[in-house]
Design a protein around this motif. Structure first.
Motif, PDB file in Angstrom:
ATOM      1  N   MET A  27      -3.266  -8.525   6.736  1.00  0.00           N
ATOM      2  CA  MET A  27      -3.284  -7.066   6.656  1.00  0.00           C
ATOM      3  C   MET A  27      -4.630  -6.483   6.220  1.00  0.00           C
ATOM      4  O   MET A  27      -5.120  -5.513   6.788  1.00  0.00           O
ATOM      5  CB  MET A  27      -2.175  -6.595   5.725  1.00  0.00           C
ATOM      6  N   THR A 312      -2.053   1.977  -0.585  1.00  0.00           N
ATOM      7  CA  THR A 312      -1.581   2.855   0.498  1.00  0.00           C
ATOM      8  C   THR A 312      -2.533   2.748   1.674  1.00  0.00           C
ATOM      9  O   THR A 312      -3.733   3.001   1.538  1.00  0.00           O
ATOM     10  CB  THR A 312      -1.497   4.317   0.019  1.00  0.00           C
ATOM     11  N   LYS A 313      -2.024   2.402   2.840  1.00  0.00           N
ATOM     12  CA  LYS A 313      -2.875   2.150   4.001  1.00  0.00           C
ATOM     13  C   LYS A 313      -2.808   3.237   5.067  1.00  0.00           C
ATOM     14  O   LYS A 313      -3.597   3.220   5.999  1.00  0.00           O
ATOM     15  CB  LYS A 313      -2.481   0.796   4.615  1.00  0.00           C
ATOM     16  N   GLU A 320       5.568   3.338   4.946  1.00  0.00           N
ATOM     17  CA  GLU A 320       5.100   1.986   4.687  1.00  0.00           C
ATOM     18  C   GLU A 320       6.284   1.194   4.150  1.00  0.00           C
ATOM     19  O   GLU A 320       7.145   1.740   3.472  1.00  0.00           O
ATOM     20  CB  GLU A 320       3.952   1.993   3.684  1.00  0.00           C
ATOM     21  N   ASP A 324       3.882  -4.032   4.125  1.00  0.00           N
ATOM     22  CA  ASP A 324       2.783  -3.447   3.362  1.00  0.00           C
ATOM     23  C   ASP A 324       2.835  -3.882   1.901  1.00  0.00           C
ATOM     24  O   ASP A 324       1.802  -4.140   1.277  1.00  0.00           O
ATOM     25  CB  ASP A 324       2.853  -1.918   3.451  1.00  0.00           C
ATOM     26  N   ASN A 328      -0.059  -5.965  -0.049  1.00  0.00           N
ATOM     27  CA  ASN A 328      -0.752  -5.564  -1.270  1.00  0.00           C
ATOM     28  C   ASN A 328      -0.839  -6.716  -2.265  1.00  0.00           C
ATOM     29  O   ASN A 328      -1.821  -6.847  -3.004  1.00  0.00           O
ATOM     30  CB  ASN A 328      -0.040  -4.367  -1.903  1.00  0.00           C
TER      31      ASN A 328
END
Length: 378
Positions: A27, A312-313, A320, A324, A328
């Protein structure tokens, strides 16, 4: 900097947990999956490695072969970190060998099948330079990290009540059939350890209660349910928690909550307000205050904590989820390996896994001794 070379043990074929870890590892572009042992059947493992585009020479027959051959490679080529995605009973022997040979480790929970095994791993890691993460996945959600930050900043005041619930129903179709419950590895103490429900999902709730509150459980009292005399593993339970003289809580976990999917909820109440979060709706954090309208916080906004925003992407309004959250955690591990850790709690540590194993053993002990209070501290 170059990507961290990652090996994977287990998680092949159509494994849900396997794809979760692979997506998470890729990711933030911090890891590169380099090799591993994806299946006990080497041909199946090779086929899976080909699907991932891996060099066949880096798809090994077993862990021992992987360690031996990887250590023969130049340091800038060999695998640096290894994810353990196997059934519970393999976590300890694999993690022990990896630590003893200088690899960083990312391990599925529960950490081991016994508290003593967890203690041994803790001692080995303390003498090494290896990073060790235990994937309590839900700690990676941005709004859980926002909850943790708000509580630490005193926004709900002094904590008075902690309520965590994790309800699933997946084992309900199996538990009532003698043949099916006898054939399920999670109900086999030799493969799963002394607990099914508490060991599998109850530890998530326990870890979360301590993670977001910043407090440690001091005593527990457990009442477990096994349903059938020939079933040696709990499949439901309620645990009373004491964090201090005036801070108490309850942990409810079940795998026979018929119709439930993955209903994990966290509720923390202080003398100035309360916070609620639901895993099945993870983008919403509810803030409750006396004489004020309910507030709903969502990820991605500039007014949230730095810890939440780093995880937070996507822009506000774009959901999310669990990929996600796991991503992280992998990012936190990568930053630790590269000596760039910024936040406490960026990934669950071996110490968190050790504490989880202590919780499992003390919960089962409390129940078997007639539902009595037991101290968490050794």
């Amino acid at each position: 900097m170059a990507k961290i070379r990652l090996g994977i043990l287990g998680g092949g074929n159509d494994s849900l947990i396997g794809i979760l870890h692979r997506v998470a590892a890729n990711m933030f572009e911090q890891f590169e999956i380099t090799g591993g042992v994806f299946n006990v059947d080497h041909d199946k493992s090779l086929n899976f490695g080909e699907r991932l585009g891996l060099d066949r020479s880096r798809v090994y027959k077993n862990l021992e072969e992987m360690i031996r051959q990887e250590k023969e490679l130049p340091e800038d080529k060999r695998i640096q970190a290894v994810s353990i995605l196997t059934p519970n009973f393999l976590h300890y022997p694999m993690a022990k060998q990896l630590l003893e040979n200088g690899f960083h480790v990312i391990c599925e929970k529960p950490l081991t099948t016994t508290l003593q095994e967890a203690r041994i791993l803790n001692e080995i890691q303390a003498e090494s330079n290896s990073i060790f993460a235990v994937t309590y996945t839900y700690t990676g959600y941005p709004m859980i990290r926002q909850m943790k930050s708000m509580i630490a900043n005193g926004e709900i005041g002094s904590i008075q009540k902690i309520d965590v619930q994790y309800y699933q129903g997946w084992i309900n179709p199996l538990i009532h059939d003698k043949d099916k419950r006898s054939a399920t590895w999670r109900l086999d103490p030799e493969k799963s350890g002394i607990s099914c429900c508490i060991g599998d999902i109850g530890t998530h709730a326990f870890n979360m209660a301590e993670y977001v509150s910043g407090m440690k459980v001091e005593k527990i009292l457990a009442d477990l349910n096994y349903l059938y005399e020939d079933n040696p593993m709990d499949i439901d339970g309620t645990v009373l928690l004491r964090f201090g003289e005036n801070v108490k809580g309850v942990l409810r976990a079940s795998q026979i909550a018929t119709g439930e999917e993955n209903n994990f909820t966290v509720q923390i109440y202080g003398d100035k307000g309360g916070l609620k979060w639901e895993q099945e709706n993870p983008n919403y954090l509810y803030l409750l205050k006396e004489d004020q309208a309910l507030q709903v916080l969502k990820p991605g906004h500039a007014f949230l904590s730095d810890f939440s925003l780093e995880g937070t992407k996507l822009p506000p309004g774009h959901p999310e989820g669990i990929f996600d959250s796991m991503g992280n955690i992998y990012y936190g591990v990568a930053m630790a390996i590269k000596d760039k850790v910024k936040y406490t709690g960026a990934y669950p540590t071996l110490g968190d896994g050790l504490r989880g194993m202590s919780f499992i053993e003390k919960t089962v002990s409390s129940h078997k001794q007639g539902n009595i209070w037991i101290k968490m501290q050794d």
